[in-house]
Design a protein around this motif. Structure first.
Motif, PDB file in Angstrom:
ATOM      1  N   THR A  23       0.844  -1.195   0.000  1.00  0.00           N
ATOM      2  CA  THR A  23       0.000   0.000   0.000  1.00  0.00           C
ATOM      3  C   THR A  23       0.875   1.240   0.000  1.00  0.00           C
ATOM      4  OG1 THR A  23      -0.130   0.310   2.401  1.00  0.00           O
ATOM      5  CG2 THR A  23      -1.663  -1.273   1.412  1.00  0.00           C
ATOM      6  N   THR A  24       0.268   2.324  -0.407  1.00  0.00           N
ATOM      7  CA  THR A  24       0.948   3.605  -0.284  1.00  0.00           C
ATOM      8  C   THR A  24       0.941   4.044   1.170  1.00  0.00           C
ATOM      9  OG1 THR A  24      -1.098   4.828  -0.678  1.00  0.00           O
ATOM     10  CG2 THR A  24       0.235   4.247  -2.629  1.00  0.00           C
ATOM     11  N   SER A  25       1.593   5.157   1.450  1.00  0.00           N
ATOM     12  CA  SER A  25       1.677   5.606   2.838  1.00  0.00           C
ATOM     13  C   SER A  25       0.327   6.009   3.412  1.00  0.00           C
ATOM     14  CB  SER A  25       2.651   6.793   2.946  1.00  0.00           C
ATOM     15  OG  SER A  25       2.215   7.855   2.108  1.00  0.00           O
ATOM     16  N   ARG A  28      -3.626   3.223   0.429  1.00  0.00           N
ATOM     17  CA  ARG A  28      -4.243   2.755  -0.829  1.00  0.00           C
ATOM     18  C   ARG A  28      -3.538   1.485  -1.297  1.00  0.00           C
ATOM     19  NH1 ARG A  28      -3.059   6.634  -3.995  1.00  0.00           N
ATOM     20  NH2 ARG A  28      -1.603   5.537  -5.387  1.00  0.00           N
ATOM     21  N   GLU A  30      -2.039  -1.109  -3.630  1.00  0.00           N
ATOM     22  CA  GLU A  30      -1.449  -1.145  -4.959  1.00  0.00           C
ATOM     23  C   GLU A  30      -1.286  -2.574  -5.450  1.00  0.00           C
ATOM     24  OE1 GLU A  30      -0.939   1.420  -6.811  1.00  0.00           O
ATOM     25  OE2 GLU A  30      -1.446   2.915  -5.285  1.00  0.00           O
ATOM     26  N   ARG A  51      -8.582   1.902  -0.012  1.00  0.00           N
ATOM     27  CA  ARG A  51      -7.721   2.083   1.161  1.00  0.00           C
ATOM     28  C   ARG A  51      -7.888   0.872   2.080  1.00  0.00           C
ATOM     29  NH1 ARG A  51      -8.271   7.626   4.073  1.00  0.00           N
ATOM     30  NH2 ARG A  51      -6.291   6.867   4.957  1.00  0.00           N
ATOM     31  N   CYS A 107       8.740   8.031  -3.064  1.00  0.00           N
ATOM     32  CA  CYS A 107       7.701   7.994  -2.009  1.00  0.00           C
ATOM     33  C   CYS A 107       7.958   6.803  -1.091  1.00  0.00           C
ATOM     34  CB  CYS A 107       6.305   7.916  -2.629  1.00  0.00           C
ATOM     35  SG  CYS A 107       6.029   6.391  -3.565  1.00  0.00           S
ATOM     36  N   TYR A 109       6.203   3.479   1.016  1.00  0.00           N
ATOM     37  CA  TYR A 109       5.106   2.503   0.870  1.00  0.00           C
ATOM     38  C   TYR A 109       5.187   1.515   2.026  1.00  0.00           C
ATOM     39  CZ  TYR A 109       8.845  -0.349  -1.122  1.00  0.00           C
ATOM     40  OH  TYR A 109      10.016  -1.022  -1.322  1.00  0.00           O
TER      41      TYR A 109
END
Length: 387
Positions: A23-25, A28, A30, A51, A107, A109
């Motif tokens: 997931t993203t930070s 969400r 992925e 999310r 970014c 994750y």
């Protein structure tokens, strides 16, 4: 296994025995493996882009925002986080979460690994139930210990009170033995002297009444002494010796004939044998039983005293005719202070049969009663055979 037969990395991750997500930070999703999709009953396409927090129960969402998600941001990892995720059919699935925060070039994750926790939940429930049971048992034990302590305190108090009563009883024995018997002896001697000195019939009758009253008072004192001795807990004392049972009972009957000249006393002898007993106590047994027979029996019938031997020992019985003793009252006859309704104007404190029972027990014997309208009433004292 040859390397070409091993599953590729994507298949290996897809079929891993745990749910794996990337997931993203902000949570969400992925990437997600097939195991996680199967657990939640959802297609992969429906999960991608959502999310992760939206898959949690309300409690899980709050816990995520307040606890493990900030911890993940600060520490970079969390482990053994218990969560509930929502299945496609609405069921709550308990799971354990391990997570790592990774920093990429552009970014950060999160890598998530989840494990089903149903068995762990069951174990925890059983553990909580066992703990609750242990606490209840502990409370019961503490209550039992408290009651035991209270009972021990009551027992100590009762023991102290019994010691006081025993001391008082022993003091009363001394008072009765010395302070009452001595003046009664003096009164009896004076009445005997008066009977010999006076010639007037009226005065002789008065002297005879005094002697009779003194004898009765002496018997009452003797009964009270025996009762007190039995109640103190030591039991009645006996001096057992080898005796001729028939001769001892015969002498008892002869003396009782003088005391009750208006009634016919019959002595029957059955068998021969050795008997170890206290002759004075046997006289007390026969005297009490004959006194009961005369007081409560038919005044026109004989009173039969039998001394006999059998295979199990010796026995002494007293029989009379009269109103039978009700069955429901026979068990209480041998308790102290129990009296019946006498045919004559006799008075008793109700200790006679109690003392007879205690004498029998002191000889390791027993007493029994049989009573009916046809055969009359028979009290029997049985003494064990001495080898």
């Amino acid at each position: 296994m040859p390397p070409d037969e091993l599953p590729d990395a994507e298949t290996w991750l897809d079929e891993a025995p745990c749910g794996m997500l990337l997931t993203t930070s902000n949570g969400r999703i992925e990437r997600v493996n097939q195991t996680f999709c199967n657990w939640l009953g959802r297609e992969r396409e429906t999960l991608l882009g959502q999310r992760f927090q939206n898959l949690l129960s309300m409690g899980g969402k709050i816990f995520c925002q307040t606890h493990w998600y900030p911890l993940l941001q600060m520490r970079g990892s969390v482990s053994e986080i218990k969560l509930e995720l929502i299945h496609a059919d609405g069921r709550h699935l308990p799971m354990m979460l391990n997570a790592l925060r990774r920093e990429g070039a552009a970014c950060s994750y999160h890598q998530l690994a989840l494990f089903m926790a149903e068995e762990r939940n069951l174990y925890e429930r059983e553990l909580l139930a066992a703990r609750k049971l242990a606490e209840e048992l502990l409370q019961q034990q503490l209550a039992a210990q408290k009651e035991l302590n209270s009972a021990q305190n009551r027992l100590r108090l009762a023991h102290a009170e019994s010691q006081i009563r025993a001391t008082f009883a022993e003091q009363m024995i001394g008072i009765v033995s010395h302070d009452l018997r001595n003046p009664l002896t003096a009164i009896k001697m004076a009445s005997g002297l008066l009977d010999r000195l006076v010639e007037d019939e009226r005065h002789k009758r008065v002297a005879g009444h005094i002697t009779h009253a003194v004898d009765r008072a002496s018997r009452l004192i003797a009964d009270l002494l025996d009762f007190t001795q039995a109640r103190v807990g030591q039991g009645l004392s006996v001096n057992q010796q080898a005796i001729d049972l028939h001769a001892v009972i015969g002498r008892c009957v002869e003396e009782l004939r003088l005391a009750f000249p208006e009634r016919r006393l019959v002595h029957l002898r059955e068998g021969e044998g050795r008997c170890n007993a206290d002759a004075d106590r046997l006289f007390q047994v026969v005297s009490n039983l004959v006194g009961n027979a005369i007081s409560y029996g038919n005044p026109d019938s004989d009173v039969t005293v039998t001394s006999g031997f059998g295979s199990k020992g010796s026995r002494v019985s007293v029989h009379n005719h009269g109103e039978p003793i009700p069955v429901e009252r026979q068990d209480e006859l041998f308790e102290p202070l129990v009296r019946g309704t006498a045919n004559e104007h006799s008075r008793s404190v109700g200790l006679g049969l109690f003392i007879v029972r205690e004498i029998a027990r002191a000889h390791f014997g027993e007493i029994s009663v049989q009573s009916n309208a046809e055969q009359g009433t028979t009290f029997t004292v049985r003494l064990p055979k001495v080898f």
